[in-house]
Design a protein around this motif. Structure first.
Motif, mmCIF file in Angstrom:
data_model
loop_
_atom_site.group_PDB
_atom_site.id
_atom_site.type_symbol
_atom_site.label_atom_id
_atom_site.label_comp_id
_atom_site.label_asym_id
_atom_site.label_seq_id
_atom_site.Cartn_x
_atom_site.Cartn_y
_atom_site.Cartn_z
ATOM 1 N N ASN A 183 157.218 133.503 -5.049
ATOM 2 C CA ASN A 183 156.359 132.416 -4.535
ATOM 3 C C ASN A 183 156.929 131.019 -4.779
ATOM 4 O O ASN A 183 156.211 130.092 -5.190
ATOM 5 C CB ASN A 183 154.959 132.510 -5.150
ATOM 6 N N CYS A 184 158.224 130.876 -4.553
ATOM 7 C CA CYS A 184 158.859 129.563 -4.685
ATOM 8 C C CYS A 184 158.860 128.855 -3.333
ATOM 9 O O CYS A 184 159.014 129.491 -2.285
ATOM 10 C CB CYS A 184 160.289 129.709 -5.199
ATOM 11 N N SER A 185 158.710 127.553 -3.359
ATOM 12 C CA SER A 185 158.699 126.776 -2.116
ATOM 13 C C SER A 185 160.109 126.520 -1.603
ATOM 14 O O SER A 185 160.341 126.511 -0.395
ATOM 15 C CB SER A 185 157.988 125.440 -2.339
ATOM 16 N N VAL A 186 161.049 126.292 -2.539
ATOM 17 C CA VAL A 186 162.417 125.939 -2.147
ATOM 18 C C VAL A 186 163.422 126.557 -3.113
ATOM 19 O O VAL A 186 163.071 127.017 -4.206
ATOM 20 C CB VAL A 186 162.627 124.403 -2.120
ATOM 21 N N ILE A 187 164.685 126.538 -2.676
ATOM 22 C CA ILE A 187 165.814 126.967 -3.511
ATOM 23 C C ILE A 187 166.673 125.739 -3.773
ATOM 24 O O ILE A 187 167.133 125.086 -2.820
ATOM 25 C CB ILE A 187 166.662 128.036 -2.785
ATOM 26 N N ALA A 188 166.888 125.395 -5.039
ATOM 27 C CA ALA A 188 167.673 124.204 -5.385
ATOM 28 C C ALA A 188 169.119 124.597 -5.672
ATOM 29 O O ALA A 188 169.391 125.443 -6.518
ATOM 30 C CB ALA A 188 167.065 123.498 -6.588
ATOM 31 N N ILE A 189 170.041 123.975 -4.939
ATOM 32 C CA ILE A 189 171.485 124.204 -5.100
ATOM 33 C C ILE A 189 172.098 122.931 -5.673
ATOM 34 O O ILE A 189 171.801 121.821 -5.203
ATOM 35 C CB ILE A 189 172.143 124.528 -3.742
ATOM 36 N N ALA A 190 172.993 123.047 -6.651
ATOM 37 C CA ALA A 190 173.478 121.883 -7.391
ATOM 38 C C ALA A 190 174.748 121.276 -6.808
ATOM 39 O O ALA A 190 175.689 120.962 -7.544
ATOM 40 C CB ALA A 190 173.693 122.258 -8.856
ATOM 41 N N GLN A 191 174.790 121.076 -5.495
ATOM 42 C CA GLN A 191 175.952 120.393 -4.913
ATOM 43 C C GLN A 191 175.788 118.882 -5.084
ATOM 44 O O GLN A 191 174.672 118.359 -5.065
ATOM 45 C CB GLN A 191 176.083 120.765 -3.432
ATOM 46 N N HIS A 192 176.919 118.197 -5.249
ATOM 47 C CA HIS A 192 176.881 116.759 -5.556
ATOM 48 C C HIS A 192 177.645 115.966 -4.495
ATOM 49 O O HIS A 192 178.092 116.523 -3.481
ATOM 50 C CB HIS A 192 177.455 116.498 -6.955
ATOM 51 N N ALA A 193 177.783 114.661 -4.735
ATOM 52 C CA ALA A 193 178.359 113.767 -3.727
ATOM 53 C C ALA A 193 179.795 114.132 -3.379
ATOM 54 O O ALA A 193 180.222 113.978 -2.223
ATOM 55 C CB ALA A 193 178.286 112.318 -4.205
ATOM 56 N N ASN A 194 180.564 114.624 -4.348
ATOM 57 C CA ASN A 194 181.946 114.999 -4.043
ATOM 58 C C ASN A 194 182.004 116.242 -3.163
ATOM 59 O O ASN A 194 182.892 116.373 -2.312
ATOM 60 C CB ASN A 194 182.719 115.228 -5.336
ATOM 61 N N ASP A 195 181.069 117.168 -3.355
ATOM 62 C CA ASP A 195 180.979 118.324 -2.447
ATOM 63 C C ASP A 195 180.685 117.835 -1.027
ATOM 64 O O ASP A 195 181.203 118.380 -0.047
ATOM 65 C CB ASP A 195 179.852 119.268 -2.899
ATOM 66 N N HIS A 196 179.823 116.833 -0.958
ATOM 67 C CA HIS A 196 179.442 116.203 0.315
ATOM 68 C C HIS A 196 180.695 115.679 1.026
ATOM 69 O O HIS A 196 180.945 115.978 2.207
ATOM 70 C CB HIS A 196 178.491 115.057 -0.046
ATOM 71 N N LEU A 197 181.502 114.927 0.286
ATOM 72 C CA LEU A 197 182.735 114.328 0.825
ATOM 73 C C LEU A 197 183.727 115.412 1.244
ATOM 74 O O LEU A 197 184.329 115.345 2.324
ATOM 75 C CB LEU A 197 183.333 113.418 -0.246
ATOM 76 N N GLU A 198 183.922 116.413 0.373
ATOM 77 C CA GLU A 198 184.870 117.486 0.675
ATOM 78 C C GLU A 198 184.469 118.251 1.933
ATOM 79 O O GLU A 198 185.330 118.664 2.721
ATOM 80 C CB GLU A 198 184.954 118.452 -0.515
ATOM 81 N N THR A 199 183.171 118.428 2.136
ATOM 82 C CA THR A 199 182.682 119.137 3.323
ATOM 83 C C THR A 199 183.045 118.379 4.592
ATOM 84 O O THR A 199 183.459 118.981 5.594
ATOM 85 C CB THR A 199 181.155 119.329 3.241
#
Length: 441
Positions: A117-133
């Motif tokens: 009964n969880c509303s969301v799944i939290a993934i710990a990606q950060h700003a550098n992951d954002h840039l690399e993507t």
């Protein structure tokens, strides 16, 4: 501003959580996810932890699992564990180890989210992951969308640490004394993302020391540009798309001004998942390809004489019903076919009811959809006519004609195009002894 305040502000700004939400925290044992667990504890969020052991690094994988359990239970979070035979799954499905691990974890996370009964799944990606993507997407055909990087929220997945850089996370882990373990595979350049992080980004930083900051600023500009484009596209959609029953109708004259802009047309139709090459094919036959159907994974588009019709893809509704006796009743979608004996001759314009000479019927009768080459002798017309030509004459488009039921005699002769036209050979005459009324309502 203290980091917890920044986190709360980011969660509110990106609408990641609402009061009372329960969160499934995906915790691997690395810096990022262990810090995320610490933050959610300090914010007093209702959460449970999910940890995947992919069994790829032997004893090291087991040590990751042990650390996650010990630290997260110390924080007061229940911990869910799952072991996967990742190599076997990858071999069986003929995919890479990375793709196998991704598929296994996200499928399990979603299952656990629902079960607990969880509303969301939290993934710990950060700003550098954002840039690399973004840099990785430059090597793929992703268009502007790929330059937006990782979205803070997509479906049930949230990424609450996107406001932090890798350097900030390392400093915070040290300051807060958060335990963690490094996955040595993160330092192998055989993976594309690692090669970008370890080799390509450092080269850019030799040219521009503030490369990471500048790229993150550019990503924000890309987001603003994409938002502007989508506002314009949605305005066009609103002006040219018309809903009709379960279909979308677009008059050809309204779409014609955009034929020279294949990218714009692609954006207009993208909500129905049509690929760019499909839209280019549509443009190439726009005025010649009447009756052609173009398909996406979810929808199909019919190019007709005056308009375009979009509907959800569906397998052709194949009708094949046998009628063995006179008192049969057949349900066809939302209508009922029935036969009524012994009625006097009636004259009516009601197309849902016709009268035939009963003695001309040969059982078993069949109700089916049209076949290529079908022809009949329409009542009130001279000679035979191909059924496909008759549908065109009656302005029945290709989508519709595949759903029209046809009543056929045992000898293969069409008796009635239900709800439309009787065959002349079965009409009631002065020599008719038994009248049979056919009803389709």
């Amino acid at each position: 501003m203290p980091v917890l305040e920044r986190l709360k502000q980011f969660i509110i700004e990106k609408n990641l959580l609402t009061p009372g939400d329960r969160v499934l925290l995906a915790v691997s044992g690395g810096k990022d996810s262990m810090l995320m667990a610490k933050f959610f504890h300090d914010l007093n969020v209702d959460a449970i932890v999910a940890h995947c052991n992919f069994q790829l690094r032997g004893e090291e994988s087991d040590k990751d699992e042990k650390l996650v359990v010990e630290y997260c239970e110390e924080l007061g979070f229940p911990v869910l564990l799952r072991k996967f035979d990742t190599e076997q799954f990858a071999a069986k499905n003929k995919i890479s180890i990375q793709m196998a691990a991704r598929q296994l974890r996200y499928e399990w996370f979603e299952s656990a989210r629902v079960t607990h009964n969880c509303s969301v799944i939290a993934i710990a990606q950060h700003a550098n992951d954002h840039l690399e993507t973004v840099l990785l997407n430059l090597t793929r055909s992703t268009g502007i969308q790929g330059l937006l990087g990782i979205q803070p929220k997509r479906g049930f997945i949230i990424r609450p640490l996107l406001f932090l850089s890798a350097l900030e996370i390392a400093q915070l882990v040290d300051k807060l004394k958060v335990p963690y373990r490094d996955d040595q595979s993160n330092f192998s350049t055989k993976y594309a993302r690692n090669k970008i992080r370890l080799e390509i980004i450092p080269k850019f930083k030799e040219i521009q020391p503030d490369f990471e900051t500048i790229i993150l600023q550019n990503i924000k500009h890309f987001e603003e540009s994409q938002q502007f484009i989508q506002r314009q596209v949605e305005s066009i959609r609103q002006s040219i798309f018309q809903s009709q029953d379960e279909n979308i109708i677009i008059l050809k004259d309204l779409i014609r001004p955009y034929l020279q802009e294949s990218y714009l047309l692609f954006e207009i139709f993208k909500i129905y998942h049509f690929q760019r090459n499909v839209i280019e094919d549509l443009i190439s036959v726009f005025d010649q390809g009447m009756g052609q159907v173009f398909q996406s994974q979810t929808h199909e588009l019919l190019l007709s004489q005056n308009d375009l019709i979009i509907r959800e893809r569906a397998e052709d509704r194949i009708i094949d019903e046998k009628i063995e006796k006179l008192d049969s009743k057949i349900k066809l979608q939302d209508k009922l076919f029935s036969m009524e004996e012994g009625h006097e001759i009636e004259f009516s314009d009601d197309k849902s009811k016709v009268q035939v000479d009963q003695d001309l019927l040969k059982f078993p009768l069949t109700i089916r959809t049209w076949n290529q080459g079908d022809s009949f002798k329409p009542l009130g017309m001279e000679g035979s006519k191909k059924l496909s030509d008759y549908f065109i004459q009656q302005k029945i488009n290709r989508f519709e004609k595949n759903t029209v039921p046809i009543l056929v005699n045992a000898d293969g002769i069409i008796i009635w195009v239900l709800g439309m036209r009787l065959d002349n050979r079965f009409k009631v005459t002065e020599n008719t002894k038994k009248v049979l009324t056919l009803v389709y309502k």
